[in-house]
Design a protein around this motif. Structure first.
Motif, mmCIF file in Angstrom:
data_model
loop_
_atom_site.group_PDB
_atom_site.id
_atom_site.type_symbol
_atom_site.label_atom_id
_atom_site.label_comp_id
_atom_site.label_asym_id
_atom_site.label_seq_id
_atom_site.Cartn_x
_atom_site.Cartn_y
_atom_site.Cartn_z
ATOM 1 N N VAL A 136 0.898 -1.163 0.000
ATOM 2 C CA VAL A 136 0.000 0.000 0.000
ATOM 3 C C VAL A 136 0.925 1.199 0.000
ATOM 4 O O VAL A 136 1.433 1.604 1.048
ATOM 5 C CB VAL A 136 -0.934 0.009 1.217
ATOM 6 N N ALA A 137 1.176 1.748 -1.184
ATOM 7 C CA ALA A 137 2.259 2.723 -1.344
ATOM 8 C C ALA A 137 1.722 4.118 -1.667
ATOM 9 O O ALA A 137 0.941 4.288 -2.610
ATOM 10 C CB ALA A 137 3.195 2.263 -2.461
ATOM 11 N N PRO A 138 2.140 5.122 -0.902
ATOM 12 C CA PRO A 138 1.755 6.508 -1.202
ATOM 13 C C PRO A 138 2.575 7.051 -2.367
ATOM 14 O O PRO A 138 3.721 6.641 -2.593
ATOM 15 C CB PRO A 138 2.080 7.241 0.098
ATOM 16 N N ASP A 139 1.989 7.979 -3.097
ATOM 17 C CA ASP A 139 2.688 8.569 -4.242
ATOM 18 C C ASP A 139 2.083 9.942 -4.516
ATOM 19 O O ASP A 139 0.929 10.215 -4.159
ATOM 20 C CB ASP A 139 2.541 7.665 -5.473
ATOM 21 N N LYS A 140 2.876 10.799 -5.136
ATOM 22 C CA LYS A 140 2.360 12.093 -5.568
ATOM 23 C C LYS A 140 3.037 12.476 -6.874
ATOM 24 O O LYS A 140 4.187 12.110 -7.137
ATOM 25 C CB LYS A 140 2.600 13.171 -4.512
ATOM 26 N N ARG A 141 2.289 13.170 -7.713
ATOM 27 C CA ARG A 141 2.847 13.596 -8.998
ATOM 28 C C ARG A 141 2.047 14.775 -9.534
ATOM 29 O O ARG A 141 0.902 15.010 -9.129
ATOM 30 C CB ARG A 141 2.844 12.443 -10.004
ATOM 31 N N LYS A 142 2.679 15.500 -10.453
ATOM 32 C CA LYS A 142 2.053 16.659 -11.068
ATOM 33 C C LYS A 142 1.112 16.214 -12.185
ATOM 34 O O LYS A 142 1.426 15.306 -12.953
ATOM 35 C CB LYS A 142 3.113 17.599 -11.642
ATOM 36 N N LYS A 143 -0.036 16.848 -12.248
ATOM 37 C CA LYS A 143 -0.984 16.581 -13.326
ATOM 38 C C LYS A 143 -1.512 17.907 -13.857
ATOM 39 O O LYS A 143 -1.657 18.872 -13.130
ATOM 40 C CB LYS A 143 -2.151 15.717 -12.827
ATOM 41 N N GLY A 144 -1.800 17.930 -15.141
ATOM 42 C CA GLY A 144 -2.316 19.140 -15.751
ATOM 43 C C GLY A 144 -1.500 19.536 -16.969
ATOM 44 O O GLY A 144 -0.648 18.783 -17.448
ATOM 45 N N ILE A 145 -1.740 20.727 -17.458
ATOM 46 C CA ILE A 145 -1.092 21.211 -18.670
ATOM 47 C C ILE A 145 -0.245 22.442 -18.340
ATOM 48 O O ILE A 145 -0.743 23.419 -17.772
ATOM 49 C CB ILE A 145 -2.130 21.578 -19.743
ATOM 50 N N TYR A 194 -2.304 13.458 -5.135
ATOM 51 C CA TYR A 194 -1.820 12.446 -4.204
ATOM 52 C C TYR A 194 -2.573 11.127 -4.425
ATOM 53 O O TYR A 194 -3.791 11.126 -4.636
ATOM 54 C CB TYR A 194 -1.999 12.927 -2.768
ATOM 55 N N PHE A 195 -1.836 10.025 -4.346
ATOM 56 C CA PHE A 195 -2.418 8.721 -4.657
ATOM 57 C C PHE A 195 -1.958 7.668 -3.650
ATOM 58 O O PHE A 195 -0.904 7.790 -3.030
ATOM 59 C CB PHE A 195 -1.988 8.262 -6.053
ATOM 60 N N VAL A 196 -2.784 6.629 -3.527
ATOM 61 C CA VAL A 196 -2.402 5.418 -2.802
ATOM 62 C C VAL A 196 -2.533 4.255 -3.778
ATOM 63 O O VAL A 196 -3.594 4.043 -4.360
ATOM 64 C CB VAL A 196 -3.286 5.163 -1.571
ATOM 65 N N GLN A 197 -1.434 3.540 -3.976
ATOM 66 C CA GLN A 197 -1.439 2.395 -4.888
ATOM 67 C C GLN A 197 -1.444 1.104 -4.070
ATOM 68 O O GLN A 197 -0.590 0.890 -3.223
ATOM 69 C CB GLN A 197 -0.220 2.423 -5.807
ATOM 70 N N VAL A 198 -2.431 0.259 -4.348
ATOM 71 C CA VAL A 198 -2.570 -1.024 -3.646
ATOM 72 C C VAL A 198 -2.258 -2.151 -4.620
ATOM 73 O O VAL A 198 -2.795 -2.190 -5.729
ATOM 74 C CB VAL A 198 -3.997 -1.190 -3.082
ATOM 75 N N GLU A 228 -5.196 2.096 -8.029
ATOM 76 C CA GLU A 228 -4.718 3.371 -7.513
ATOM 77 C C GLU A 228 -5.913 4.250 -7.152
ATOM 78 O O GLU A 228 -6.848 4.391 -7.925
ATOM 79 C CB GLU A 228 -3.858 4.064 -8.576
ATOM 80 N N VAL A 229 -5.855 4.821 -5.937
ATOM 81 C CA VAL A 229 -6.926 5.693 -5.450
ATOM 82 C C VAL A 229 -6.355 7.079 -5.191
ATOM 83 O O VAL A 229 -5.325 7.218 -4.520
ATOM 84 C CB VAL A 229 -7.542 5.137 -4.150
ATOM 85 N N GLU A 230 -7.017 8.105 -5.706
ATOM 86 C CA GLU A 230 -6.570 9.475 -5.445
ATOM 87 C C GLU A 230 -7.058 9.902 -4.065
ATOM 88 O O GLU A 230 -8.215 9.676 -3.696
ATOM 89 C CB GLU A 230 -7.087 10.437 -6.508
ATOM 90 N N VAL A 231 -6.164 10.490 -3.283
ATOM 91 C CA VAL A 231 -6.471 10.893 -1.910
ATOM 92 C C VAL A 231 -6.044 12.337 -1.696
ATOM 93 O O VAL A 231 -5.423 12.958 -2.578
ATOM 94 C CB VAL A 231 -5.750 9.975 -0.900
ATOM 95 N N ASP A 232 -6.346 12.876 -0.510
ATOM 96 C CA ASP A 232 -5.854 14.217 -0.200
ATOM 97 C C ASP A 232 -4.506 14.111 0.515
ATOM 98 O O ASP A 232 -4.064 13.030 0.890
ATOM 99 C CB ASP A 232 -6.862 15.015 0.624
ATOM 100 N N GLU A 233 -3.868 15.241 0.706
ATOM 101 C CA GLU A 233 -2.510 15.251 1.257
ATOM 102 C C GLU A 233 -2.460 14.705 2.675
ATOM 103 O O GLU A 233 -1.504 14.020 3.059
ATOM 104 C CB GLU A 233 -1.956 16.679 1.229
ATOM 105 N N SER A 243 -0.583 10.509 6.479
ATOM 106 C CA SER A 243 -0.938 9.528 7.505
ATOM 107 C C SER A 243 -0.369 8.157 7.175
ATOM 108 O O SER A 243 0.131 7.444 8.045
ATOM 109 C CB SER A 243 -2.463 9.433 7.637
ATOM 110 N N ILE A 244 -0.415 7.795 5.900
ATOM 111 C CA ILE A 244 0.135 6.507 5.465
ATOM 112 C C ILE A 244 1.650 6.499 5.636
ATOM 113 O O ILE A 244 2.238 5.523 6.098
ATOM 114 C CB ILE A 244 -0.237 6.230 3.995
ATOM 115 N N LYS A 245 2.297 7.600 5.279
ATOM 116 C CA LYS A 245 3.744 7.682 5.404
ATOM 117 C C LYS A 245 4.193 7.580 6.853
ATOM 118 O O LYS A 245 5.198 6.940 7.178
ATOM 119 C CB LYS A 245 4.241 9.003 4.808
#
Length: 281
Positions: free
Chosen positions: A106-115, A123-127, A150-155, A160-162
């Motif tokens: 259950v891994a937290p991740d974050k990345r930029k999205k948009g143009i 922010y995402f959680v990948q299971v 993958e589920v999108e979550v808030d910061e 909390s996962i980290k």
């Protein structure tokens, strides 16, 4: 006609057999601290299999009569699943296949999205959950696959996962349910079209004891072909497998109980405990 059904030779009667599979409690390799997370996932998986494959009967950890032999996965000295020992246990329990697996990450991740300049951080959680399905006749795998959602979550959820491995219940439930749905369908596909088979558990004089009975649709008078399935060969990395053998005889059911049955030999020779039986064609 359910998968696994066949006819009674010239009598043209139908033996409607239900496939039985055992589901082991998945190993939790994640940092999740939620209570009973493995049981919740197994329940989701059970619901999918039950709705997708009504001809499959499941033995699952939440059952009151769940077999003790399925509470721990047999392993080799190297830590790998002992597929041959697992298949042997399944044969004794009247199972056609055994499902096992693990909650991997259950891994937290974050990345930029948009143009361009409109990009912002998401922010995402990948299971990731893996499963293996073992055939009890051969001890070979019918399925070996990892599933990712993958589920999108808030910061705040991400932090909390980290910090402590805690995941909001709604996030975990959503991810597990999505994976359970996909995994359950794949398990059904891997099992439902496999020919049904049962096994001889013991022989007492002229009485042959079988590991299946009324629950899978068996009736007195049903005829079955018997095949030698005790020979073993060794594959890569020392893995051992049963070799499906030739037909050695034919038996007739004389007594039926819910989970077991008795039969007599109609024709053939050298019938042994552990031999595979299939409805007579």
């Amino acid at each position: 006609m359910p998968p696994g059904s066949t006819g009674h030779g010239s009598q043209h009667e139908v033996i409607e057999t239900f496939t039985r599979i055992g589901v082991l409690l998945f190993e939790n390799k994640t940092t999740l601290v939620n209570n009973d997370v493995e049981k919740k996932f197994i329940n989701d998986l059970y619901e999918t299999i039950a709705s997708s494959c009504p001809t499959i009967l499941l033995e699952k950890p939440s059952d009151s009569d769940y077999p003790d032999a399925l509470t721990a996965v047999p392993r080799t000295r190297s830590g790998h699943i002992d597929n041959l020992a697992l298949a042997r246990a399944g044969r004794q329990l009247g199972l056609n296949a055994i499902v096992t697996g693990a909650l991997i990450t259950v891994a937290p991740d974050k990345r930029k999205k948009g143009i361009l300049w409109l990009k912002d951080t998401h922010y995402f959680v990948q299971v990731r959950i893996a499963t293996e399905v073992y055939d009890t006749e051969t001890a070979a795998k019918l399925l070996d696959k990892s599933f990712v959602h993958e589920v999108e979550v808030d910061e705040l959820d991400l932090e909390s996962i980290k910090d402590g491995g805690k995941v909001n219940a709604s996030i975990a439930d959503k991810a597990f349910k999505t994976i359970a749905d996909e995994m359950g369908e794949k398990i059904c596909d891997a099992i439902v079209f496999q020919p049904w088979k049962g096994f001889i558990t013991s022989i007492d004089a002229d009485k042959i004891h079988l590991n299946f009975g009324g629950k899978i649709g068996l009736k007195t008078g049903d005829l079955f072909d018997v095949f030698d399935s005790n020979k073993i060969f060794e594959g890569l990395e020392g893995r051992r497998f049963f070799i499906p053998g030739t037909k050695t005889g034919e038996i007739k059911i004389t007594a039926v109980h819910p989970d077991t049955a008795e039969a007599i030999l109609v024709s053939g020779h050298d019938i042994q405990s552990g031999f595979c039986v299939q409805p007579k064609e």
